[in-house]
Design an enzyme around this catalytic site. Structure first.
Site, PDB file in Angstrom:
ATOM      1  N   CYS A   1      57.841  21.314  65.866  1.00  0.00           N
ATOM      2  CA  CYS A   1      57.389  22.228  66.913  1.00  0.00           C
ATOM      3  C   CYS A   1      55.897  22.043  67.225  1.00  0.00           C
ATOM      4  O   CYS A   1      55.058  22.293  66.360  1.00  0.00           O
ATOM      5  CB  CYS A   1      57.675  23.651  66.435  1.00  0.00           C
ATOM      6  SG  CYS A   1      56.748  24.946  67.236  1.00  0.00           S
TER       7      CYS A   1
ATOM      8  N   CYS B   1      53.855  25.168  66.647  1.00  0.00           N
ATOM      9  CA  CYS B   1      53.654  25.432  65.210  1.00  0.00           C
ATOM     10  C   CYS B   1      52.447  24.640  64.702  1.00  0.00           C
ATOM     11  O   CYS B   1      51.645  25.162  63.920  1.00  0.00           O
ATOM     12  CB  CYS B   1      54.892  25.056  64.412  1.00  0.00           C
ATOM     13  SG  CYS B   1      56.364  26.027  64.831  1.00  0.00           S
TER      14      CYS B   1
END
Length: 106
Positions: free
Chosen positions: A29, A32
């Site tokens: 991600c 993230c």
């Protein structure tokens, strides 16, 4: 931030009477990775919380149970209950994360 390795460990951690923050993330991600660039300073500043992280891909049942639809998501637990949830769309900057933490009354 300590990594949660098992569902049993997750249940034990969120059952604390002290508020805990659990970051749901994945390794693929981009948001993230961006959050990881600034989260350490926030963890230090908000040391009244215990901070943990869990890979959503490894625990899809937990992610579904706690309505983690986007990542990263920061969830606040106390005594086994979800008290607050910062969804991925609102966790893109240090200011957004701090505003979320400052708004809490847990």
């Amino acid at each position: 931030m300590k990594e949660i390795q098992t569902a049993e460990q997750f249940q034990q951690i969120i059952s604390s009477d002290k508020p805990v923050v659990v970051k749901f993330y994945t390794t693929w991600c981009p948001d993230c990775m961006r959050l990881n660039m600034f989260i350490d300073d926030i963890v230090k500043e908000y040391s009244q919380y215990d901070w943990f992280e869990i890979n959503r891909d490894n625990f899809p049942g937990l992610a579904e149970k706690y309505q983690v639809m986007g990542i990263p998501s920061l969830l606040i637990f106390r005594n086994g209950e979800k008290m607050a949830h910062l969804h991925s769309a609102n966790a893109k900057t240090p200011e957004e994360v701090k505003a979320f933490l400052q708004s809490l009354t847990v």
